[in-house]
Design a protein around this motif. Structure first.
Motif, PDB file in Angstrom:
ATOM      1  N   PHE A 139       0.860  -1.190   0.000  1.00 11.88           N
ATOM      2  CA  PHE A 139       0.000   0.000   0.000  1.00 11.88           C
ATOM      3  C   PHE A 139       0.890   1.232   0.000  1.00 11.88           C
ATOM      4  N   ASN A 140       0.264   2.391  -0.158  1.00 10.75           N
ATOM      5  CA  ASN A 140       0.948   3.682  -0.103  1.00 10.75           C
ATOM      6  C   ASN A 140       0.470   4.459   1.116  1.00 10.75           C
ATOM      7  N   ILE A 141       1.324   5.380   1.565  1.00  8.26           N
ATOM      8  CA  ILE A 141       0.935   6.314   2.632  1.00  8.26           C
ATOM      9  C   ILE A 141       1.217   7.724   2.117  1.00  8.26           C
ATOM     10  N   PHE A 142       0.155   8.512   1.983  1.00  7.53           N
ATOM     11  CA  PHE A 142       0.274   9.907   1.585  1.00  7.53           C
ATOM     12  C   PHE A 142       0.070  10.784   2.821  1.00  7.53           C
ATOM     13  N   GLU A 143       0.997  11.714   3.013  1.00  8.03           N
ATOM     14  CA  GLU A 143       0.846  12.630   4.135  1.00  8.03           C
ATOM     15  C   GLU A 143      -0.458  13.422   3.994  1.00  8.03           C
ATOM     16  N   GLU A 144      -1.202  13.545   5.089  1.00 10.74           N
ATOM     17  CA  GLU A 144      -2.495  14.227   5.193  1.00 10.74           C
ATOM     18  C   GLU A 144      -3.644  13.399   4.604  1.00 10.74           C
ATOM     19  N   ILE A 145      -3.330  12.362   3.832  1.00  7.11           N
ATOM     20  CA  ILE A 145      -4.363  11.506   3.250  1.00  7.11           C
ATOM     21  C   ILE A 145      -4.461  10.196   4.015  1.00  7.11           C
ATOM     22  N   GLY A 146      -3.288   9.596   4.290  1.00  9.31           N
ATOM     23  CA  GLY A 146      -3.265   8.330   5.006  1.00  9.31           C
ATOM     24  C   GLY A 146      -3.045   7.157   4.067  1.00  9.31           C
ATOM     25  N   CYS A 147      -3.534   6.003   4.465  1.00  9.34           N
ATOM     26  CA  CYS A 147      -3.355   4.783   3.676  1.00  9.34           C
ATOM     27  C   CYS A 147      -4.111   4.877   2.365  1.00  9.34           C
ATOM     28  N   TYR A 148      -3.484   4.317   1.320  1.00  5.51           N
ATOM     29  CA  TYR A 148      -4.086   4.392  -0.005  1.00  5.51           C
ATOM     30  C   TYR A 148      -3.695   3.136  -0.778  1.00  5.51           C
ATOM     31  N   PRO A 149      -4.642   2.547  -1.519  1.00  5.60           N
ATOM     32  CA  PRO A 149      -4.313   1.313  -2.247  1.00  5.60           C
ATOM     33  C   PRO A 149      -3.324   1.558  -3.380  1.00  5.60           C
ATOM     34  N   TYR A 228      -9.883   7.992 -18.031  1.00  8.86           N
ATOM     35  CA  TYR A 228      -9.064   8.906 -18.837  1.00  8.86           C
ATOM     36  C   TYR A 228      -7.810   9.335 -18.077  1.00  8.86           C
ATOM     37  N   LEU A 229      -7.958   9.631 -16.783  1.00  7.80           N
ATOM     38  CA  LEU A 229      -6.823  10.098 -15.996  1.00  7.80           C
ATOM     39  C   LEU A 229      -5.765   9.017 -15.865  1.00  7.80           C
ATOM     40  N   ASN A 230      -6.170   7.790 -15.616  1.00 10.82           N
ATOM     41  CA  ASN A 230      -5.202   6.703 -15.490  1.00 10.82           C
ATOM     42  C   ASN A 230      -4.536   6.362 -16.815  1.00 10.82           C
ATOM     43  N   ALA A 231      -5.212   6.671 -17.897  1.00  7.21           N
ATOM     44  CA  ALA A 231      -4.639   6.371 -19.209  1.00  7.21           C
ATOM     45  C   ALA A 231      -3.691   7.458 -19.710  1.00  7.21           C
ATOM     46  N   THR A 232      -3.814   8.677 -19.217  1.00  9.04           N
ATOM     47  CA  THR A 232      -3.021   9.795 -19.745  1.00  9.04           C
ATOM     48  C   THR A 232      -2.097  10.443 -18.723  1.00  9.04           C
ATOM     49  N   SER A 257       3.562  15.367   1.614  1.00  8.74           N
ATOM     50  CA  SER A 257       2.632  16.255   0.910  1.00  8.74           C
ATOM     51  C   SER A 257       3.346  17.270   0.035  1.00  8.74           C
ATOM     52  N   ILE A 258       4.570  17.615   0.406  1.00 11.31           N
ATOM     53  CA  ILE A 258       5.302  18.594  -0.393  1.00 11.31           C
ATOM     54  C   ILE A 258       5.621  18.047  -1.783  1.00 11.31           C
ATOM     55  N   PHE A 259       5.651  16.720  -1.920  1.00  7.42           N
ATOM     56  CA  PHE A 259       5.930  16.101  -3.219  1.00  7.42           C
ATOM     57  C   PHE A 259       4.638  15.826  -4.005  1.00  7.42           C
ATOM     58  N   TRP A 260       3.664  15.198  -3.367  1.00  9.28           N
ATOM     59  CA  TRP A 260       2.478  14.839  -4.141  1.00  9.28           C
ATOM     60  C   TRP A 260       1.623  16.049  -4.474  1.00  9.28           C
ATOM     61  N   ARG A 261       1.751  17.139  -3.751  1.00  9.74           N
ATOM     62  CA  ARG A 261       1.001  18.344  -4.094  1.00  9.74           C
ATOM     63  C   ARG A 261       1.600  19.101  -5.275  1.00  9.74           C
ATOM     64  N   GLN A 262       2.786  18.726  -5.714  1.00 12.74           N
ATOM     65  CA  GLN A 262       3.360  19.351  -6.902  1.00 12.74           C
ATOM     66  C   GLN A 262       2.761  18.815  -8.197  1.00 12.74           C
ATOM     67  N   ASN A 263       2.101  17.677  -8.128  1.00 12.71           N
ATOM     68  CA  ASN A 263       1.467  17.077  -9.302  1.00 12.71           C
ATOM     69  C   ASN A 263      -0.034  17.378  -9.243  1.00 12.71           C
ATOM     70  N   ASP A 264      -0.497  18.257 -10.141  1.00 16.16           N
ATOM     71  CA  ASP A 264      -1.901  18.683 -10.090  1.00 16.16           C
ATOM     72  C   ASP A 264      -2.858  17.533 -10.350  1.00 16.16           C
ATOM     73  N   ASP A 265      -2.516  16.659 -11.279  1.00 14.81           N
ATOM     74  CA  ASP A 265      -3.401  15.521 -11.556  1.00 14.81           C
ATOM     75  C   ASP A 265      -3.493  14.583 -10.366  1.00 14.81           C
ATOM     76  N   LEU A 266      -2.369  14.371  -9.684  1.00 10.77           N
ATOM     77  CA  LEU A 266      -2.386  13.511  -8.503  1.00 10.77           C
ATOM     78  C   LEU A 266      -3.175  14.157  -7.372  1.00 10.77           C
ATOM     79  N   VAL A 267      -3.022  15.479  -7.222  1.00 15.34           N
ATOM     80  CA  VAL A 267      -3.799  16.188  -6.192  1.00 15.34           C
ATOM     81  C   VAL A 267      -5.288  16.053  -6.461  1.00 15.34           C
ATOM     82  N   LEU A 268      -5.692  16.262  -7.714  1.00 13.15           N
ATOM     83  CA  LEU A 268      -7.103  16.150  -8.061  1.00 13.15           C
ATOM     84  C   LEU A 268      -7.624  14.736  -7.825  1.00 13.15           C
ATOM     85  N   SER A 269      -6.847  13.733  -8.179  1.00 15.39           N
ATOM     86  CA  SER A 269      -7.274  12.353  -8.004  1.00 15.39           C
ATOM     87  C   SER A 269      -7.425  11.991  -6.531  1.00 15.39           C
ATOM     88  N   LEU A 270      -6.443  12.346  -5.700  1.00 16.54           N
ATOM     89  CA  LEU A 270      -6.487  11.995  -4.281  1.00 16.54           C
ATOM     90  C   LEU A 270      -7.601  12.734  -3.545  1.00 16.54           C
TER      91      LEU A 270
END
Length: 439
Positions: A139-149, A228-232, A257-270
Motif C-alpha cells: 500500500f501507499n501512505i500519503f501525508e495528510e491523506i493516510g493509507c491508499y491502495p 481517462y486520468l489513469n490512461a493519460t 505532501s510537499i511532493f504529491w502536491r506538486q502534481n496537479d493531476d495527482l492532487v485532483l485524483s487523491l
C-alpha cells in the motif's frame, strides 16, 4: 476545498459518517437492501477517511500496517460499492414501477434481497479480490491523506479495477430510464402497489429515485474521467508476468505532501477520491434526513434521552399518544393503530336549598339556556304535578352512594311568593333522572 486545512476535512468526514449511521435503524425496518448497503459503505468509508486524516496529519510513519491493509481494501471495494448500491436502488424502483402484481410471496422477497446483496456486497468483495492481481505492492501512505491502495497501472488494471464504476453507472442509467417510462405507462397500477406496501410510500419512492438518479449522473462522468486520468496522467506499463507485477510486494511507499502536491493531476485524483465520499453522505442525508419518518424518530430519541436526564417532555407527541391543545385541537401519532378512549366525567353540584333552583340552567360548556315560562296564573289552591319538593328529589345518586340532603332553612312567612313566576318540573320516574333535574 482542496487547499482547506486538514481539520476541515476531518470534521466533514465525521459528520458524513453520522449522516449515514443515524437513519440506518429505521431503514432496516423497511428491508430496503440497496439503501442500507449504500449507508453502510458510505458511512464506513467516511469513518476510514476520518481516522486516516487524524493519524497521518503531518507525518508518513507506518503506524498501523494491518489497519492500512484492511482500509486500503475497503477503499477499493467502496469505489465500486456505491455505484453498485445505486444500481440496486434503481433496479428495485424499476421492478416496483413495472410490477404485474401488487403482492409478493415470501420466496420472491427473499430472492430480491439475495439479489441485492449479491450486487451491493458481492461485486465489491469480488473487486477487492481481483485487485490483488494488479496490486503492485502492499500500500501507499500519503501525508495528510493516510493509507491508499496501490494498483499497478497496466492494461489488466483497466478491466479489473478502473472500469467497474463506469459499467455499473451505465446499467443504473438503463434502469433509471426504464423506470420513468414504466411510471408514465402504469401510473394507476403503481399507486395501487404503493397503497398496499406499508414499507414504501410515494414520497420515499421518489426520494429514492432522486438519490439513485443523482448517483448515476455523477458516477458515469466521474468513472469516465478516472479511466481517462489513469490512461493519460501516468505511463501505462505492459503486463509481463505475475512475478514482475508483484516484485518486492511487501514494500510500503510513503510520499510527503510537499511532493504529491506538486502534481496537479495527482492532487485532483487523491482529493476527489475522499471528498466525493463525504458528498455522497450529505446527499443521502439531504434526501432522507428530514423526511417524516426521520423527524418522528428524532422526536422519539429526544424524548428517550430527556427522560433519562430528567428533562420535561410536556407537549411532545410520543408513540401512541394523543395530545390536546385548546378546546378542539387534537393531535394523534399514527405510528400505532389504536383508537383513543374518551372518558366523560360527571360533576354534581351540591344544592344547599330550594332557592338554588332557577328557571335558567346552563348545561356543560354548551352555554345553552332553557327557560320555562308559564303564562297561566298561579293560585295557592292548585297542586302542581311537577312542583319541587324535598320528597321529589332523588335520594340515591348515580354512583350508588347515599348522600343526605340538607334540610331547608327556616323561612319566615310563606314559602313561596304568590306574585312570583311559578317554577314547575315535569314528572318523571326517579330511575330516568340523573343527578340534575332539567327544568
Amino acid at each position: 476545498m482542496f487547499n482547506s486545512p486538514d481539520w476541515v476535512f476531518s470534521m466533514f468526514a465525521f459528520l458524513g459518517f453520522l449522516c449515514c449511521m443515524i437513519p440506518l435503524p429505521w431503514h432496516l425496518e423497511a428491508w430496503n437492501t440497496g439503501t442500507c448497503l449504500y449507508m453502510i459503505w458510505t458511512g464506513l468509508s467516511c469513518l476510514i477517511q476520518f481516522i486516516n486524516s487524524i493519524v497521518w496529519r503531518g507525518n508518513v510513519i507506518n503506524w498501523a500496517p494491518v489497519w492500512c491493509d484492511i482500509s486500503a481494501k475497503i477503499m477499493i471495494g467502496s469505489s465500486v460499492a456505491i455505484p453498485a448500491c445505486s444500481l440496486c436502488i434503481n433496479r428495485r424502483l424499476y421492478h416496483i414501477a413495472s410490477v404485474s402484481s401488487v403482492t409478493k410471496t415470501r420466496a420472491q422477497k427473499r430472492r430480491d434481497i439475495m439479489t441485492d446483496l449479491a450486487i451491493g456486497a458481492g461485486i465489491p468483495v469480488l473487486e477487492m479480490i481481483l485487485q490483488y492481481i494488479v496490486q503492485g505492492h502492499r500500500f501507499n501512505i500519503f501525508e495528510e491523506i493516510g493509507c491508499y491502495p496501490a494498483t499497478f497501472n497496466t492494461p489488466p488494471a483497466f478491466v479489473l479495477v478502473f472500469t467497474w464504476p463506469l459499467i455499473l453507472g451505465c446499467i443504473s442509467a438503463y434502469y433509471c430510464v426504464r423506470t420513468i417510462v414504466e411510471l408514465a405507462q402504469r401510473r394507476a397500477q403503481f399507486m395501487e402497489f404503493l397503497s398496499v406496501n406499508k414499507n414504501l410510500s410515494s414520497s420515499r419512492y421518489f426520494r429514492l429515485m432522486g438519490l439513485a438518479g443523482i448517483e448515476m449522473l455523477c458516477t458515469v462522468p466521474m468513472g469516465a474521467y478516472v479511466v481517462y486520468l489513469n490512461a493519460t496522467a501516468q505511463p501505462v506499463y505492459p503486463w509481463i508476468s505475475w512475478a514482475n507485477a508483484h516484485y518486492d510486494f511487501s514494500r510500503v511507499e510513503a510520499i510527503a505532501s510537499i511532493f504529491w502536491r506538486q502534481n496537479d493531476d495527482l492532487v485532483l485524483s487523491l482529493e476527489l477520491s475522499r471528498w466525493l465520499l463525504v458528498v455522497c453522505a450529505f446527499v443521502f442525508f439531504g434526501f432522507f434526513g428530514f423526511a417524516d419518518e426521520a423527524r418522528k424518530n428524532y422526536r422519539l430519541a429526544y424524548v428517550s434521552v430527556a427522560k433519562r436526564v430528567g428533562l420535561s417532555t410536556a407537549g411532545t407527541v410520543t408513540q401512541g399518544s394523543w395530545t390536546a391543545g385548546g378546546k378542539s385541537e387534537m393531535a394523534y401519532n399514527s405510528r400505532t393503530g389504536t383508537l383513543p378512549v374518551f372518558v366523560v366525567q360527571r360533576t354534581e353540584k351540591k344544592r344547599d336549598s330550594i332557592n338554588s333552583f332557577s328557571t335558567s340552567i346552563s348545561i356543560g360548556e354548551l352555554n345553552m339556556t332553557f327557560d320555562d315560562v308559564k303564562e297561566a296564573s298561579y293560585t295557592p289552591t292548585q297542586t302542581a304535578a311537577g312542583s319541587v319538593s324535598k320528597e321529589s328529589l332523588p335520594t340515591t345518586p348515580v354512583d350508588g352512594q347515599t348522600v343526605p340532603l340538607p334540610n331547608a332553612p327556616a323561612v319566615a312567612g310563606p314559602a313561596l311568593d304568590i306574585n312570583s313566576v311559578p317554577r314547575l318540573v315535569a314528572d318523571s320516574p326517579e330511575s330516568a333522572r340523573n343527578s340534575i333535574d332539567i327544568v
